[in-house]
Design an enzyme around this catalytic site. Structure first.
Site, mmCIF file in Angstrom:
data_model
loop_
_atom_site.group_PDB
_atom_site.id
_atom_site.type_symbol
_atom_site.label_atom_id
_atom_site.label_comp_id
_atom_site.label_asym_id
_atom_site.label_seq_id
_atom_site.Cartn_x
_atom_site.Cartn_y
_atom_site.Cartn_z
ATOM 1 N N TYR A 188 3.287 3.887 7.739
ATOM 2 C CA TYR A 188 4.247 2.825 7.407
ATOM 3 C C TYR A 188 3.539 1.571 6.899
ATOM 4 O O TYR A 188 3.724 0.478 7.407
ATOM 5 C CB TYR A 188 5.171 2.512 8.599
ATOM 6 N N CYS A 198 10.708 6.382 -2.677
ATOM 7 C CA CYS A 198 12.014 6.718 -2.119
ATOM 8 C C CYS A 198 12.115 6.129 -0.720
ATOM 9 O O CYS A 198 11.380 6.543 0.181
ATOM 10 C CB CYS A 198 12.205 8.231 -2.072
ATOM 11 N N THR A 239 5.823 8.117 -4.047
ATOM 12 C CA THR A 239 5.583 7.972 -2.613
ATOM 13 C C THR A 239 6.875 7.840 -1.816
ATOM 14 O O THR A 239 7.757 7.064 -2.182
ATOM 15 C CB THR A 239 4.643 6.760 -2.348
ATOM 16 N N ASN A 240 6.979 8.644 -0.759
ATOM 17 C CA ASN A 240 8.081 8.472 0.191
ATOM 18 C C ASN A 240 7.803 7.199 0.980
ATOM 19 O O ASN A 240 6.685 6.997 1.445
ATOM 20 C CB ASN A 240 8.155 9.643 1.172
ATOM 21 N N GLN A 241 8.805 6.362 1.117
ATOM 22 C CA GLN A 241 8.657 5.121 1.883
ATOM 23 C C GLN A 241 9.836 4.963 2.841
ATOM 24 O O GLN A 241 10.630 4.034 2.735
ATOM 25 C CB GLN A 241 8.532 3.917 0.934
ATOM 26 N N SER A 242 9.935 5.908 3.791
ATOM 27 C CA SER A 242 11.050 5.867 4.738
ATOM 28 C C SER A 242 10.944 4.686 5.693
ATOM 29 O O SER A 242 11.907 4.383 6.397
ATOM 30 C CB SER A 242 11.137 7.173 5.533
ATOM 31 N N LYS A 284 10.394 13.452 -1.395
ATOM 32 C CA LYS A 284 9.615 14.688 -1.362
ATOM 33 C C LYS A 284 9.861 15.394 -0.034
ATOM 34 O O LYS A 284 9.935 14.728 0.994
ATOM 35 C CB LYS A 284 8.120 14.374 -1.536
ATOM 36 N N ASP A 340 0.275 11.001 -5.117
ATOM 37 C CA ASP A 340 0.886 10.551 -3.878
ATOM 38 C C ASP A 340 0.099 9.307 -3.487
ATOM 39 O O ASP A 340 -1.051 9.137 -3.895
ATOM 40 C CB ASP A 340 0.770 11.645 -2.810
ATOM 41 N N ARG A 341 0.698 8.407 -2.728
ATOM 42 C CA ARG A 341 -0.004 7.168 -2.380
ATOM 43 C C ARG A 341 -0.779 7.309 -1.077
ATOM 44 O O ARG A 341 -2.003 7.410 -1.079
ATOM 45 C CB ARG A 341 0.999 6.010 -2.300
ATOM 46 N N ASP A 342 -0.062 7.323 0.043
ATOM 47 C CA ASP A 342 -0.702 7.323 1.361
ATOM 48 C C ASP A 342 -1.383 8.657 1.626
ATOM 49 O O ASP A 342 -0.740 9.700 1.623
ATOM 50 C CB ASP A 342 0.325 7.009 2.443
#
Length: 172
Positions: free
Chosen positions: A24, A94, A55-58, A113, A13-15
């Site tokens: 963000y 994502c 990584t989720n990037q919403s 995720k 995972d990134r963050d």
């Protein structure tokens, strides 16, 4: 018949794992590596594992930044890793979120995720030895994604990531 030899993979995972979670994050100037993160990726490389980022990037779907910003940050991370002799084999993210204000990103995605889609997409593109692979995440949704993809999920919350990875690889 040709067989491709498989290799285990570590899905980072990134963050909150590779970098301190600044919320963000889209700019290199605000990026702060987690202690031991670059060394951890190098350990994974040296052990012969694939190294992936999922990584989720919403923030993209929420309109805080563009996909090009995510790509630029990942390119910067790759350059920073190369400076210490490490590399990521692939970055996956994502941008989708079911409540995203930007319509093209407003959806439930199997890639977000806790969905396993980013992991399973990478396992289809690369010859991953699933049974020896694992994900390192800082949230329960990361571990859920790992389970759904059929790999182990390990929780990392604090400390030196290289120490965590070194201990994990000894047990693998």
């Amino acid at each position: 018949m040709t067989t491709t030899s498989t290799r285990p993979a570590v899905f980072f995972d990134r963050d909150g794992v590779l970098n301190h979670d600044a919320g963000y994050l889209s700019e290199a100037s605000k990026f702060k590596w987690m202690e031991g993160a670059r060394e951890a990726v190098k350990l994974v490389n040296e052990a012969g594992y694939f190294a992936f980022v999922v990584t989720n990037q919403s923030g993209v779907g929420r309109g805080f930044y563009e996909e090009s910003d995510v790509d630029a940050l990942h390119q910067w991370m790759a350059e920073e890793l190369a400076a210490v002799g490490a590399h990521i084999d692939a970055f996956e993210y994502c941008p989708d979120h079911p409540e995203a204000p930007i319509e093209r990103y407003r959806r439930d995605s199997h890639r977000r995720k806790p969905g396993p889609g980013m992991i399973t997409d990478l396992m289809q593109r690369f010859p991953v030895a699933t049974e020896k692979s694992f994900l390192i995440g800082d949230q329960e949704r990361d571990l859920e994604a790992a389970r759904a993809a059929g790999i182990r999920g390990l929780l990392f919350r604090e400390g030196n990531l290289a120490t965590f990875v070194r201990e994990t690889l000894k047990l693998a």
